[in-house]
Write an enzyme that holds these catalytic residues in place. Structure first.
Site, mmCIF file in Angstrom:
data_model
loop_
_atom_site.group_PDB
_atom_site.id
_atom_site.type_symbol
_atom_site.label_atom_id
_atom_site.label_comp_id
_atom_site.label_asym_id
_atom_site.label_seq_id
_atom_site.Cartn_x
_atom_site.Cartn_y
_atom_site.Cartn_z
ATOM 1 N N HIS A 143 16.247 -22.930 58.118
ATOM 2 C CA HIS A 143 15.757 -24.248 58.549
ATOM 3 C C HIS A 143 15.988 -25.318 57.490
ATOM 4 O O HIS A 143 15.951 -26.501 57.791
ATOM 5 C CB HIS A 143 14.307 -24.192 59.067
ATOM 6 C CG HIS A 143 13.224 -24.141 58.027
ATOM 7 N ND1 HIS A 143 12.631 -22.969 57.628
ATOM 8 C CD2 HIS A 143 12.599 -25.117 57.339
ATOM 9 C CE1 HIS A 143 11.694 -23.222 56.733
ATOM 10 N NE2 HIS A 143 11.654 -24.514 56.536
ATOM 11 N N ASP B 271 15.102 -16.136 58.332
ATOM 12 C CA ASP B 271 15.222 -17.558 57.993
ATOM 13 C C ASP B 271 15.961 -17.782 56.660
ATOM 14 O O ASP B 271 15.361 -18.185 55.674
ATOM 15 C CB ASP B 271 13.819 -18.175 57.943
ATOM 16 C CG ASP B 271 13.847 -19.687 58.054
ATOM 17 O OD1 ASP B 271 14.929 -20.279 57.881
ATOM 18 O OD2 ASP B 271 12.777 -20.291 58.302
ATOM 19 N N SER C 144 9.637 -24.033 51.160
ATOM 20 C CA SER C 144 10.613 -23.338 51.983
ATOM 21 C C SER C 144 11.858 -23.068 51.169
ATOM 22 O O SER C 144 12.379 -23.963 50.509
ATOM 23 C CB SER C 144 10.993 -24.190 53.192
ATOM 24 O OG SER C 144 10.053 -23.994 54.189
HETATM 25 N N1 ARG Z 1 6.686 -23.923 59.719
HETATM 26 C C1 ARG Z 1 7.819 -24.002 58.823
HETATM 27 C C2 ARG Z 1 7.763 -25.317 58.052
HETATM 28 O O1 ARG Z 1 6.785 -25.977 58.053
HETATM 29 C C3 ARG Z 1 9.105 -23.831 59.542
HETATM 30 C C4 ARG Z 1 9.532 -24.994 60.373
HETATM 31 C C5 ARG Z 1 10.851 -24.815 61.053
HETATM 32 N N2 ARG Z 1 10.781 -23.887 62.159
HETATM 33 C C6 ARG Z 1 10.396 -24.204 63.436
HETATM 34 N N3 ARG Z 1 10.343 -23.252 64.322
HETATM 35 N N4 ARG Z 1 10.083 -25.403 63.801
HETATM 36 O O2 ARG Z 1 8.698 -25.930 57.636
HETATM 37 N N1 GLU Z 2 8.063 -24.208 56.411
HETATM 38 C C1 GLU Z 2 7.583 -25.004 55.317
HETATM 39 C C2 GLU Z 2 8.677 -25.804 54.639
HETATM 40 O O1 GLU Z 2 9.668 -26.088 55.189
HETATM 41 C C3 GLU Z 2 6.920 -24.119 54.344
HETATM 42 C C4 GLU Z 2 5.729 -23.648 54.980
HETATM 43 C C5 GLU Z 2 4.520 -24.264 54.379
HETATM 44 O O2 GLU Z 2 4.143 -25.381 54.716
HETATM 45 O O3 GLU Z 2 3.989 -23.529 53.547
HETATM 46 O O4 GLU Z 2 8.530 -26.274 53.547
#
Ligand code: ARG
Ligand code: GLU
Length: 691
Positions: free
Chosen positions: A85, A222, A626
């Site tokens: 991502h 990921d 991330s």
């Molecule tokens: N929750 C993660 C973050 O905050 C991954 C976000 C990307 N993935 C998704 N399915 N939207 O960045």
């Molecule tokens: N998915 C989040 C990011 O892109 C990290 C997850 C979190 O917030 O800890 O930074």
């Protein structure tokens, strides 16, 4: 005997306590203050191994990837891992109908096939330095705030100028930490030729999609792989065919030994933003007002999007990414708000504030909390209106288009491309329904004092009916016509400004600019100032407590251990997920769970049930972490951080060792996918395995 039991109990209690010390995102420069505790938890390296400016250290293998993720070096030849991502937009940019790398994955089979990415940079932290004394040189307490600000700016600019060397790709920033009680200089070397090496198909790299986002059990592969290139002298250079792979000072060896519950874990990366030291008023606003209201507003939009997406596969593709964006924070806020309620953080903070206020009596901090309280009381209703505005009017796509077109025309830029990319992913029935739904929500939930007069008048003209307003606006607006929009030029500006879509956007914007923004800016300024005192005061109030600064996208160390958790009564989540779980979820009819056939075949061939995929640990992370390396007790790479569990997302405000878990990709799943699915094992020749 009895004495022995007591001793054992005490030892156990001590071990238990120290095992629960996982809160915190620490500054690498000051890691010597934590190193003993890290070692007590199992870490086998030294403070110098973690951070040093005199010798290569782990920090030299960690980068800020782009402007909001982390990445890590894994070979002598500039190979870098981050999340799928995090590389998503690069993978997308290289994709076309003929080469759909998002769908099918991308694997360079040699260096010459690696793909350059305009605008993508990685930043190495060369050093950080406490420059508080230098930044505040010439300051005395009799100075006013404006004077302090200009002094800080002038001193800071001078430091930056001294440290930076743009020709060499060296940039510098002075960051205020602990609410401007301390200032640190961060010096970065920024490389700008970063090429895409590999990415799994989205059905692996985004497996589980938004259904599984922020959740456990998780099975997302990921990751994506890049390579940093440098000029012949190993220094930053613009893209050129002649560039050579960058030789890092340090890179991570990969451990294939695997993880077990209780194992030490260390996340080295760049968390973006937290607020651990705010007052009960702020926590109440976040947990009881802002989060629930924004969740409700986004639920309206998500439901509408989902309804149309499920009726038509073309619409599902058009809205996949938009829907993901809306739902990401929506889910995070739910965990945050519930977590704050479950922990009773407002009451806890209030109790703390009573003790603090008693202590503060007769000191310079007397009355500080009352002042903060009054500032919040004045700010919150205005801030709430602002949040409503951003989550309602500003989410209507047609209005966004009107604004983007107007801005482009004003700047003399052509709009044809803008129009093409907008209409490619636009489905008007969704937008029309959202228009009615969010405007109605704004109207119902805002007090009359917090609505633009223009809006009230206009609504009255439509007899209070948002459907009537919608019918009229979408019928009359030129922005619903792709050909017309694409052909707009500066000569059409009068038609654009007369358009009902632009008029609505602009009326709200003017209201925000004149009535909300000045109040918010001024109260934010005063609140920040008060927090400078409150932060310092909290440190004086609890002199023995270790305070880590709130996150600000600078490099941090978070350590903990592999651990499952119990999200609800009678449920326990084990900390490691496997390929077996992917096969359990596999369903060709559900987009998020439709895996590539090759993965089914590999599994069916047998012997892969236990292939690890992801694991949970107790590291204190946040957005920006991330792509961060997850490191074992010997400093070797065991995983790549990519998420948290939603039940623990209140860790941006308050950390709960029972619920806060970060989610990492097990590095062995990356190796498996690269080899078995990408057949790119040529990369393994440059990777160093620790075991
Ligand atoms: N929750 C993660 C973050 O905050 C991954 C976000 C990307 N993935 C998704 N399915 N939207 O960045
Ligand atoms: N998915 C989040 C990011 O892109 C990290 C997850 C979190 O917030 O800890 O930074």
């Amino acid at each position: 005997m009895k004495k022995r039991i007591i001793l054992i109990a005490l030892a156990l209690a001590a071990a238990f306590q120290s095992l629960r010390a996982e809160e915190g995102m620490w500054l690498p420069l000051l890691i010597s203050q934590r190193i003993e505790d890290m070692q007590a938890h199992g870490f086998r390296l030294t403070a110098e191994d973690v951070y040093s400016v005199n010798q290569a250290s782990l920090k030299d293998a960690v980068v800020l990837f782009g402007s909001g993720c982390t990445g890590e070096l894994v070979s002598r030849e500039g190979l870098l891992f981050t999340n799928h991502h995090c590389g998503f937009s690069q993978i997308q940019q290289h994709s076309s109908v003929e080469h759909d790398y998002l769908k099918d994955g991308f694997w360079a089979m040699s260096r010459s096939e690696e793909l350059p990415n305009k605008g993508l940079t990685v930043s190495f932290l060369e050093r950080m330095e406490d420059v508080t004394g230098l930044v505040l040189r010439g300051y005395d307490e009799s100075m006013g705030e404006a004077q302090r600000d200009s002094l800080v700016k002038a001193n800071g600019d001078a430091l930056v100028k001294q440290a930076a060397d743009p020709a060499k790709g060296v940039s510098a920033r002075v960051e205020a930490l602990y609410y401007a009680n301390q200032y640190f200089l961060f010096v970065y070397k920024v490389y700008r030729d970063v090429r895409l090496v590999g990415a799994p198909p989205s059905s692996i790299g985004k497996f589980g999609g938004d259904t599984d986002n922020w959740m456990w059990p998780r099975h997302t592969g990921d990751f994506s792989i890049f390579r940093i290139y440098a000029g012949k002298d190993n220094e930053p250079a613009d893209y050129s065919e002649d560039n050579i792979p960058y030789t890092p000072k340090r890179f991570f060896k990969i451990s294939r030994a695997g993880v077990q519950e209780g194992d030490f874990t260390f996340v080295y990366g760049c968390p973006g933003s937290t607020k651990e030291y705010v007052t009960s008023d702020e926590v109440r606003y976040v947990g009881e007002v802002s989060d629930p209201e924004k969740i409700a507003l986004r639920t309206l939009r998500l439901d509408i999007q989902k309804k149309y997406m499920s009726q038509d596969p073309a619409v599902r593709i058009q809205y996949a990414s938009k829907n993901a964006n809306v739902s990401n924070a929506w889910k995070k806020w739910q965990g945050e708000s519930k977590g704050i309620a479950r922990l009773g953080t407002v009451a806890d903070k209030q109790a703390y504030e009573r003790r603090f206020a008693a202590w503060a009596e007769g000191t310079r901090y007397e009355g500080l909390l009352d002042r903060l309280s009054a500032l919040y009381a004045a700010r919150n209703p205005v801030y709430r209106a602002y949040e409503y505005y951003t989550e309602t009017v500003r989410t209507v796509e047609l209005l966004q288009l009107a604004n983007n077109v107007k801005t482009a025309l004003d700047a003399g830029r052509p709009v044809a491309e803008l129009a093409t990319s907008f209409f490619k992913d636009y489905y008007q029935p969704i937008d029309e329904e959202i228009f009615v739904s969010v405007l109605d929500a704004f109207d119902r939930n805002m007090n009359p004092g917090y609505k633009p007069d223009w809006f009230k008048t206009k609504l009255a003209e439509y007899g209070g009916s948002f459907s009537a307003w919608r019918d009229d606006l979408f019928a009359k607006s030129l922005f619903t016509d792709p050909q017309r929009v694409a052909a707009l030029t500066r000569d059409d500006l009068p038609a654009v400004t007369a358009d009902p879509a632009w008029a609505l956007w602009d009326a709200f914007y003017q209201w925000y600019r004149t009535e909300l923004q000045p109040v918010i800016t001024e109260s934010d300024r005063q609140i920040r100032l008060a927090y400078r005192d409150y932060m310092r005061a909290q440190m004086e109030f609890e002199p023995d407590k270790a305070f880590y600064p709130d996150a600000n996208l600078t490099l941090r160390v978070a350590y903990g251990h592999v651990a499952g958790y119990s999200p609800a009564d009678a449920i326990y989540y084990a900390p490691v997920s496997t390929l077996k779980g992917i096969i359990e979820k596999d369903n060709p009819d559900i987009y998020d769970y439709d895996i590539p056939q090759v993965l089914r075949d590999l599994y069916a061939a047998g012997g892969r049930e236990d292939q690890p995929v992801c694991f949970l640990a107790t590291n204190h992370t946040s957005g920006g972490n991330s792509g961060s390396p997850v490191i074992n007790a010997d400093g070797n790479l065991i995983g790549i951080n990519f998420d948290r569990v939603w039940e623990g997302t209140m860790s941006d405000v308050v950390f709960d060792p029972d619920y806060c878990r970060n989610i990492s990709l097990d590095i062995r799943y990356l190796l498996f996918v690269v080899k078995e699915i990408g057949h790119a094992d040529w990369l393994f020749e440059e990777i160093a395995f620790a075991d």
